[in-house]
Each structure stands twice: as C-alpha cells, then as structure tokens.
Design an enzyme around this catalytic site. Structure first.
Site, PDB file in Angstrom:
ATOM      1  N   GLU A 104       0.825  -1.212   0.000  1.00 33.32           N
ATOM      2  CA  GLU A 104       0.000   0.000   0.000  1.00 33.32           C
ATOM      3  C   GLU A 104       0.857   1.258   0.000  1.00 33.32           C
ATOM      4  O   GLU A 104       1.922   1.283   0.623  1.00 33.32           O
ATOM      5  CB  GLU A 104      -0.852   0.042   1.267  1.00 33.32           C
ATOM      6  N   CYS A 123       3.388   8.333   1.655  1.00 38.74           N
ATOM      7  CA  CYS A 123       3.816   7.365   2.654  1.00 38.74           C
ATOM      8  C   CYS A 123       4.083   6.047   1.928  1.00 38.74           C
ATOM      9  O   CYS A 123       3.173   5.472   1.333  1.00 38.74           O
ATOM     10  CB  CYS A 123       2.690   7.220   3.676  1.00 38.74           C
ATOM     11  N   CYS A 130       5.593  -7.819   7.290  1.00 42.62           N
ATOM     12  CA  CYS A 130       6.584  -7.318   8.257  1.00 42.62           C
ATOM     13  C   CYS A 130       6.798  -8.388   9.315  1.00 42.62           C
ATOM     14  O   CYS A 130       5.861  -9.060   9.739  1.00 42.62           O
ATOM     15  CB  CYS A 130       6.076  -6.037   8.912  1.00 42.62           C
ATOM     16  N   CYS A 134       4.055  -5.967  15.633  1.00 38.12           N
ATOM     17  CA  CYS A 134       3.416  -5.062  16.608  1.00 38.12           C
ATOM     18  C   CYS A 134       1.934  -5.434  16.684  1.00 38.12           C
ATOM     19  O   CYS A 134       1.282  -5.612  15.659  1.00 38.12           O
ATOM     20  CB  CYS A 134       3.569  -3.605  16.175  1.00 38.12           C
ATOM     21  N   CYS A 137      -0.964  -3.522  14.754  1.00 40.87           N
ATOM     22  CA  CYS A 137      -0.750  -3.250  13.331  1.00 40.87           C
ATOM     23  C   CYS A 137      -1.199  -4.423  12.464  1.00 40.87           C
ATOM     24  O   CYS A 137      -0.799  -5.567  12.689  1.00 40.87           O
ATOM     25  CB  CYS A 137       0.736  -2.982  13.122  1.00 40.87           C
ATOM     26  N   CYS A 368      -1.309   0.057   7.568  1.00 46.65           N
ATOM     27  CA  CYS A 368      -0.445  -0.361   8.657  1.00 46.65           C
ATOM     28  C   CYS A 368      -0.374   0.629   9.804  1.00 46.65           C
ATOM     29  O   CYS A 368      -0.105   1.805   9.607  1.00 46.65           O
ATOM     30  CB  CYS A 368       0.964  -0.546   8.122  1.00 46.65           C
TER      31      CYS A 368
END
Ligand code: SF4
Length: 387
Positions: A104, A123, A130, A134, A137, A368
């Site tokens: 994204e 961004c 990932c 976390c 997220c 995210c």
C-alpha cells in the site's frame, strides 16, 4: 543493438528500468554507444518528467526509444485498488508487485496554512508484510513476505508524483496557481508496510534516487524514516551524509508497557534505544520525532505521561501524540481528545514538546499501524526540523 544487463535474462517479463542505479543506467547506454548526455536525458525523462513510456521521450532517437522499450519497462507494479477519501485529502493505492505481493501507498494533501504552502506527502512501503509483529498493526499480523527492491520503492513515489502533478496542472488551468508553482509531491515518509531499517540498503538507494535534484528532487529534510527502533539501523543512519529525519515509534515509556504491544522491545529495550537516539542527535544535530499512539488504559495514564517526560526530557525530540483506533479487533480503545490534551500538558512539565493529532474521518482503510494518522502527525511537526 543489445543491452548488456543481467536482469534481462532473469525474467520473461521486461525488467524495470527503475531497478538500475544512475551509474548502471549510464553504463548500459554507453554500451549502446550512446553519449553520456543520453543517460542524463533518460534519467530526467523518467524521474523529472515522470514519463510512463519510452516512446514519449521524443528527444531520444527513434531507434534508442525502440531499443529501450524492447528491453525495459518503466516500473513493474500494477494498481489493484485506488481509493480517495470523501474529503479528497487522501488517496490510498494498493499495488500488485511483479510476483503478486501486495503493498500500500498513501498520498496525503495538506492545505496551505499561514506561511506554509500546501504539501503533499507520500507514505511508502518498504517491505511486503513485516516480521516485527506489533500487536496494533494489521501488517504485523500478516508476517514477513519479502523486502521491496529499490525500483518498487521509488515507483510508489513516481506514481503519486504523477497524480500530484496532474492535480497541480489542473489548478494552473483554472488559474488557482501559476505554472511555476507546480510542485507535485513535497514530502516522503517511510512509514508504510514494513520496517524501513530492516531493508536498509534498498531504502537508502531509493532515498538517493528520490533526493537527486536532476530527478524528483525531494529535499533530504523532507524525507523521514520511521522505525520501531532497530538500533543497528539507527547507528548506520547516523553515519549517512544526508540530512533526513528520523521518527521512532516508542508508544510506551517503559519496557513492560512497550513489550505488551511491540515484541521488538525485547531485542532493543527502551534504555538502549534512547541511547542510540541520543547518539543520533549528537552526530546529526537533528531533532528526532517520537511517535506515541495513545491506547486507552494501556499507555495513556498520568503515570505513563510522567515516565515519558522523565525519559525524554534530555533528548532533542518532538513527540507526536496520536489518539487513534487501533486496527482490527484488538483489546485497546481510543484515548479521548481531552485525555490526550491532559497527557500533553503532563509532558509540558518536563519541557518535552508535543503535538496532539486527532484522527480525521477515515473512510478509507488506514493500512499499517494507523499509517495515515502517524504520517499526518509527522508531516505536521516536520517544521520543527526545517528551521
Ligand atoms: S507497525 Fe511497522 S514495524 Fe510494527 S508490525 Fe507494523 S509494519 Fe511492522
């Protein structure tokens, strides 16, 4: 004519020319007996004029255009979904990469305010998935897929640059701005999917391309890397001879609280992370941005604020307090604006500067880690490093 490039043999699809460094591009053109200025022309056409087809590069010979288009594509990603928020301020694009991975990218627009001109911030993602997990997220819950290449990172900005410029040009047509005021994308934040410092080399190479004044020319001070705190990456970054901004996602003032939402804290605990931040500031003389997503009851009590003030009071930093809804159906609720303001005044006691950024109506998925709000907060406070 044949272009000598190992990429050509790897893929039945044409390789993306965006994967070539400037030096590689020049070498390839030289191997075609092209003078050096041709390299400059092709680079400019791709990164300054944002051309999407070699055939439109009419300052090149017909023969060269044809060789380039038989050997390269300009980019390798395709747009799967492009959404615009109802207020028109934000565009989110879902790209499919050549191997099917999805990433994204978000473009955010800011109205001009006071002496500041309107800004457009992209961004970007640096990884598909990932590994850092976390808990607040969505990307972190998907696991790691792979690092993005240099071309896949720069292409996200190029696509948004084309969009931003088209809008600027429309405003020229209706007399809202002059041709000299066409600016396209003004800021880039590495805050999308993935941890940028875990894909360090490709991230840095992409930054060099984006920063090149003969290309898109995003000023280093308008580029920000956001990390969850990979200390070796912060240390490397401090040694780079480029004045980019660093944002650290802290989200908690002590190890127990931080480890609840950020598994990376076990590897790089807060005291080590803050030491790395101190060294970064000492070396670069740049203020660090601390991101703090407020989660009701988890990290937003007066006790947490006092602890945060204590650990940050000696660091040259600016804290972005972001009371947003965590993604998914996690256990956390949003901190109220009043509570966020109270948290901010508690920080003031320690002379720690901060900004509270309230969530605007999000009618497109933020992606995210509350990406859009974190990026908005950051772009708002960037002025503190531009003085
Ligand atoms: S917030 Fe960033 S580092 Fe953490 S899991 Fe999500 S993408 Fe990874």
């Amino acid at each position: 004519m044949e272009i000598k490039n190992p990429l050509l043999t790897l893929n039945s699809k044409l390789p993306s020319i965006l994967e070539l460094s400037k030096a590689q591009l020049f070498e390839n053109l030289q191997s075609l007996q092209q003078p050096r200025f041709r390299g400059e022309q092709v680079w400019r056409a791709i990164y300054k004029e944002c051309q999407t087809s070699f055939h439109d590069m009419t300052n090149l010979s017909k023969e060269l255009r044809s060789v380039l288009s038989q050997n390269y594509s300009i980019g390798s990603s395709s747009t799967v979904i492009a959404k615009k928020s109802l207020d028109g301020s934000t565009d989110k694009t879902l790209f499919r990469l050549s191997d099917g991975e999805l990433i994204e990218t978000v473009l955010m627009r800011y109205e001009a305010d006071g002496h500041r001109r309107g800004r457009k911030t992209v961004c970007v993602s640096t990884q598909a998935g990932c590994a850092l997990g976390c808990t607040f997220c969505a990307t972190g819950q998907q696991g790691f897929r792979r690092n993005l290449t240099v071309g896949e990172i720069t292409e996200q900005v190029l696509v948004m640059e084309r969009l931003a410029r088209t809008e600027d040009e429309k405003e020229v047509d209706i007399g809202q701005r002059s041709r000299g005021e066409i600016q396209g994308v003004t800021n880039v934040v590495f805050m999308g999917m993935g941890e940028p410092l875990a894909n360090y080399d490709n991230m840095m190479e992409a930054i060099r391309v984006l920063n090149d004044q003969k290309g898109i020319g995003i000023g280093a001070r308008h580029i920000t890397i956001s990390t969850v705190g990979l200390i070796p990456g912060i240390e490397r970054l401090a040694e780079e001879n480029i004045q980019i901004n660093l944002a650290v996602s802290l989200h908690a003032p002590d190890n127990d609280t931080r480890s609840e939402t950020m598994p990376v804290n076990k590897r790089y605990p807060i005291e080590d992370l803050l030491l790395a931040c101190q060294k970064f500031v000492k070396k670069t003389k740049r203020r660090i941005f601390i991101e703090y997503v407020l989660l009701k009851g988890q990290n937003d009590t007066p006790k947490h604020a006092a602890k945060l003030g204590t650990i940050l009071k000696d660091l040259l930093c600016h804290v972005n307090l972001i009371p947003v809804n965590p993604t998914g159906e996690g256990p956390y609720q949003r901190t109220s604006y009043k509570e966020a303001q109270r948290f901010q005044s508690d920080l003031k006691i320690f002379n720690v500067p901060s900004t509270v950024r309230m969530e605007k109506g999000i009618d497109i998925d933020a992606g995210c880690g509350q990406l859009r709000d974190r990026a908005l907060a950051l772009t708002d406070s960037l002025g503190t490093n531009l003085a």
